[in-house]
Design a protein around this motif. Structure first.
Motif, PDB file in Angstrom:
ATOM      1  N   VAL A 105       0.747  -1.375   0.046  1.00  0.00           N
ATOM      2  CA  VAL A 105      -0.008  -0.197   0.197  1.00  0.00           C
ATOM      3  C   VAL A 105       0.817   1.130   0.084  1.00  0.00           C
ATOM      4  O   VAL A 105       1.888   1.286   0.765  1.00  0.00           O
ATOM      5  N   TRP A 106       0.495   2.103  -1.045  1.00  0.00           N
ATOM      6  CA  TRP A 106       1.669   3.199  -1.187  1.00  0.00           C
ATOM      7  C   TRP A 106       0.878   4.677  -1.412  1.00  0.00           C
ATOM      8  O   TRP A 106      -0.370   4.649  -1.967  1.00  0.00           O
ATOM      9  N   GLU A 107       1.518   5.709  -1.166  1.00  0.00           N
ATOM     10  CA  GLU A 107       1.217   6.862  -1.442  1.00  0.00           C
ATOM     11  C   GLU A 107       2.151   7.725  -2.146  1.00  0.00           C
ATOM     12  O   GLU A 107       3.525   7.490  -1.703  1.00  0.00           O
ATOM     13  N   ALA A 108       2.325   8.461  -3.326  1.00  0.00           N
ATOM     14  CA  ALA A 108       3.465   9.110  -3.808  1.00  0.00           C
ATOM     15  C   ALA A 108       2.924  10.574  -4.482  1.00  0.00           C
ATOM     16  O   ALA A 108       1.406  10.683  -4.629  1.00  0.00           O
ATOM     17  N   ASP A 109       3.804  11.401  -4.786  1.00  0.00           N
ATOM     18  CA  ASP A 109       3.416  12.761  -5.090  1.00  0.00           C
ATOM     19  C   ASP A 109       3.110  12.396  -6.857  1.00  0.00           C
ATOM     20  O   ASP A 109       4.026  11.926  -7.401  1.00  0.00           O
ATOM     21  N   ALA A 110       2.071  13.063  -7.099  1.00  0.00           N
ATOM     22  CA  ALA A 110       1.629  12.970  -8.335  1.00  0.00           C
ATOM     23  C   ALA A 110       2.619  13.518  -9.591  1.00  0.00           C
ATOM     24  O   ALA A 110       2.394  13.213 -10.682  1.00  0.00           O
ATOM     25  N   ARG A 111       3.327  14.623  -9.168  1.00  0.00           N
ATOM     26  CA  ARG A 111       4.155  15.050  -9.821  1.00  0.00           C
ATOM     27  C   ARG A 111       5.366  14.356 -10.421  1.00  0.00           C
ATOM     28  O   ARG A 111       6.132  14.586 -11.235  1.00  0.00           O
ATOM     29  N   SER A 112       6.152  13.909  -9.111  1.00  0.00           N
ATOM     30  CA  SER A 112       7.600  13.465  -9.287  1.00  0.00           C
ATOM     31  C   SER A 112       7.477  11.920  -9.144  1.00  0.00           C
ATOM     32  O   SER A 112       8.643  11.153  -9.210  1.00  0.00           O
ATOM     33  N   PHE A 113       6.450  11.251  -8.583  1.00  0.00           N
ATOM     34  CA  PHE A 113       6.335   9.864  -8.558  1.00  0.00           C
ATOM     35  C   PHE A 113       7.517   9.458  -7.108  1.00  0.00           C
ATOM     36  O   PHE A 113       7.458   8.291  -7.059  1.00  0.00           O
ATOM     37  N   ASP A 114       7.422  10.436  -6.373  1.00  0.00           N
ATOM     38  CA  ASP A 114       8.334  10.371  -5.299  1.00  0.00           C
ATOM     39  C   ASP A 114       7.321   9.350  -3.997  1.00  0.00           C
ATOM     40  O   ASP A 114       6.322  10.091  -3.807  1.00  0.00           O
ATOM     41  N   PHE A 115       7.464   8.464  -3.423  1.00  0.00           N
ATOM     42  CA  PHE A 115       6.881   7.867  -2.502  1.00  0.00           C
ATOM     43  C   PHE A 115       6.699   8.916  -1.042  1.00  0.00           C
ATOM     44  O   PHE A 115       7.754   9.374  -0.852  1.00  0.00           O
ATOM     45  N   THR A 116       5.665   8.835  -0.460  1.00  0.00           N
ATOM     46  CA  THR A 116       5.437   9.600   0.488  1.00  0.00           C
ATOM     47  C   THR A 116       5.145   8.597   1.632  1.00  0.00           C
ATOM     48  O   THR A 116       5.144   8.992   3.046  1.00  0.00           O
ATOM     49  N   PHE A 117       4.721   7.446   1.329  1.00  0.00           N
ATOM     50  CA  PHE A 117       4.218   6.166   2.399  1.00  0.00           C
ATOM     51  C   PHE A 117       4.258   5.073   1.494  1.00  0.00           C
ATOM     52  O   PHE A 117       3.933   4.940   0.396  1.00  0.00           O
ATOM     53  N   VAL A 118       4.629   4.018   2.180  1.00  0.00           N
ATOM     54  CA  VAL A 118       4.867   2.610   1.880  1.00  0.00           C
ATOM     55  C   VAL A 118       4.664   1.868   2.956  1.00  0.00           C
ATOM     56  O   VAL A 118       5.209   2.050   4.120  1.00  0.00           O
ATOM     57  N   SER A 119       3.829   0.732   2.937  1.00  0.00           N
ATOM     58  CA  SER A 119       3.531  -0.468   3.863  1.00  0.00           C
ATOM     59  C   SER A 119       4.702  -1.195   3.925  1.00  0.00           C
ATOM     60  O   SER A 119       5.828  -1.182   3.285  1.00  0.00           O
TER      61      SER A 119
END
Length: 609
Positions: free
Chosen positions: A257-271
């Motif tokens: 499960v993950w979240e990322a910045d839509a502009r850079s594709f850098d992850f802000t959270f991963v399980s």
């Protein structure tokens, strides 16, 4: 009197000055001499001038010492307030007045009243309850909002301490803490405690307080605010429980499960599953550029572009790609992505990556097995086609041998019998002999006809193309069908058996035209190239629906077409039927110039006759 710190006036019954000391004149902004003969009321506000007249009447009526507060109205000066006191005698024409300016004192009093009013107003409308306690901790003031929050009227609490409203254990804990604070005379913020309402219900509260000091700085009490945070605490507890449930679900989900910045594709959270599936610690995943750097080289060109395209359109999307794990493995992931927008633009990407490596590896193995099976099927198919072609060609050889046997033996024997019968003397030829001769001649014709059908001599002697031209003439002679022939030249002659199969197929198709098409014309074309020989029979007759008439494969319900289909298929060829009701019919037969390693052309001169 001039040195007195207060103003001193002598006024007549008419309110005019008879005398003023220096301080009195200063209060009125004039010189003492200039005041003589002027009206005291002229220095007052209009509203206070009438009050002064009443004051003066009371003085000369012999009333006891009379005191009053009057507001001066002096040109160009701020309003000032005088406190005056006078004694009078009914029999006298003058009275003595003492004046003292109390403007500053009144301003302080007014400010205090305004402050008190504002405090009471705030206390009345505040959602929190405001309180004051004395040095012993007993309430001296409680705002009305305590009734809304706890169900008490202020009078129920005045004289009690805050600890009287707490459960015993809570009172002991908070009391010890408050004693420490009170000893140091400190303010305190967000002191957590529990109070009981009028019905015994528990309320979580946050208390803020500040000390009240006397002019000497001694703490004489505390003033503060209590805020009921029961609902907030419950909401926080529910939120914490919800977060824990979410975390438990995320941690036990067989995916990242993950979240990322839509502009850079850098992850802000991963399980936590990220570390287990790919091997890299969570900190590495959160490093800028991690996803792009660890994509498989074959996926780096298309995967980011595909994701970026969908993201710009705010479209939910899913795709499959590969990441390179820490130990060098290739991990296949199925990624389901949701785009979160802010102000109409993509801001966040959230999703779940599911490991599909096992499925992908199984698919690869299955494809390998399928390819291997396909190769074997093709090899077996080619082998079966060679065998079928050999059987077909063997059948044609047997047909030719049977035709030759009929021609060379039975037909010759019948010819000899006919010759011998006809060579008998005429007197010995009775009616019976004539009948026998007729029967023998009929048998000879039938045998020649069978021989012709089994293996037409023109086919054996001249080849397929002349045989097709002869067939067209026979169809006209026997069936009245005009056949338009178009024949291409070939650089090789087909073996006799293949020629026989194509010849018989053409004959069967032309006979079908005479039976079913309802026309008197047909076309027969034979085309050759380096790889295939194509035979095509067409007419402009009734036509039919091949799917409805023949089912799943052409000719399965028609003996003639089925026979053609099987023989052509045995040679590795194809049969195509183009027809529809009212639009005529075209049947195309196509055979390869060779089957596997077996050539079906055998002319040593490489030329068709």
């Amino acid at each position: 009197m001039d040195l007195a710190p207060v103003g001193h006036f002598i006024l007549g019954r008419d309110g005019q000055f008879r005398f003023s000391n220096a301080e009195g004149a200063r209060l009125l902004g004039e010189e003492p001499v200039a005041l003589i003969g002027t009206d005291f009321a002229g220095f007052l506000k209009a509203t206070d001038a009438a009050r002064f007249e009443t004051f003066l009447c009371d003085v000369f009526a012999g009333a006891a010492a009379t005191r009053h507060e009057l507001e001066l109205s002096l040109n160009g000066q701020a309003a000032r307030i005088l406190w005056i006191c006078a004694t009078g005698d009914p029999g006298r024409q003058e009275c003595s007045v003492v004046a003292l300016e109390i403007t500053g004192q009144k301003q302080v009093e007014r400010a205090l009243r305004d402050s008190e009013r504002r405090f009471r107003d705030i206390a009345a409308i505040s959602a929190d309850w405001i309180w004051e306690v004395d040095s012993s901790g007993r309430y001296t003031f409680v705002s009305d909002s305590v009734q809304t929050l706890l169900g008490y009227v202020p009078e129920d609490i005045i004289g009690k301490t805050a600890f009287d409203l707490m459960p015993p254990d809570e009172a002991g804990r908070v009391g010890a803490l408050f004693d420490t604070i009170a000893i140091r005379g400190e303010a305190f913020r967000d002191l957590q405690n529990i109070v009981l309402d009028a019905r015994g219900g528990r309320h979580d509260t946050l208390t803020n307080g500040t000390p009240i000091r006397d002019p000497d700085g001694t703490v004489i009490g505390y003033r503060g605010v209590d805020r009921d945070v029961t609902q907030q605490r419950r909401a926080e507890a529910a939120l914490a429980a919800s977060r824990q449930r979410f975390q438990d679900i995320v941690d036990t989900t067989d995916g990242i499960v993950w979240e990322a910045d839509a502009r850079s594709f850098d992850f802000t959270f991963v399980s936590k599953q990220a570390e287990r599936l790919v091997g890299y610690p969570i900190e590495d995943w959160l490093r800028p550029g991690f996803w792009l750097e660890h994509l498989h080289p074959d996926d780096r060109n298309w995967a980011p572009e595909y994701c970026r395209s969908c993201t710009e359109r705010l479209e939910r999307h899913e795709f499959e790609y590969r990441l390179l794990s820490r130990d060098g493995r290739v991990v296949w992931l199925h990624d389901l992505v949701t785009v979160v927008a802010e102000h109409g633009a993509p801001r966040w990407l959230r999703g779940i990556m599911v490991d599909i490596s096992r499925r992908r590896n199984a698919e690869e193995r299955l494809r390998g097995l399928a390819d291997e099976l396909e190769t074997k099927v093709q090899e077996r198919t080619a082998q079966l086609r060679r065998i079928s072609a050999q059987l077909t060609m063997t059948e044609e050889r047997e047909r030719r041998m049977l035709a030759e046997s009929l021609h060379d033996n039975l037909c010759q024997m019948l010819a000899v019998i006919k010759i011998k019968l006809t060579s008998l003397p005429e007197q010995s030829q009775g009616a019976v002999i004539g009948e026998i001769v007729a029967l023998v001649e009929q048998a000879d014709q039938e045998a020649r006809h069978i021989t012709l059908q089994l293996s037409p001599p023109v086919l054996r002697t001249l080849g397929l193309l002349p045989a097709l031209e002869w067939l067209a003439e026979e169809m006209k002679r026997v069936h009245g069908l005009t056949v338009h022939v178009e024949i291409d030249s070939c650089d090789k002659r087909l073996v006799d058996e293949v020629q026989a199969v194509l010849y018989r197929a053409a004959r069967e198709l032309l006979i079908n035209v005479t039976k079913h098409a309802g026309v008197a014309d047909a076309s027969l074309a034979c085309l050759c190239d380096r790889n295939r020989l194509v035979l095509m029979v067409s007419d402009a007759g009734r036509g039919f629906d091949p799917a409805e008439h023949f089912g799943d494969w052409p000719g399965h319900n028609s003996f003639g077409l089925r026979s053609i289909y099987e023989r052509i298929a045995n040679l590795g060829g194809e049969v195509d039927i183009d027809s529809s009701p009212g639009n005529g019919t075209t049947v195309t037969l196509s055979v390869p110039r060779c089957i596997g390693e077996m050539e079906i052309c055998d002319d040593p001169n490489n030329a068709c006759r």
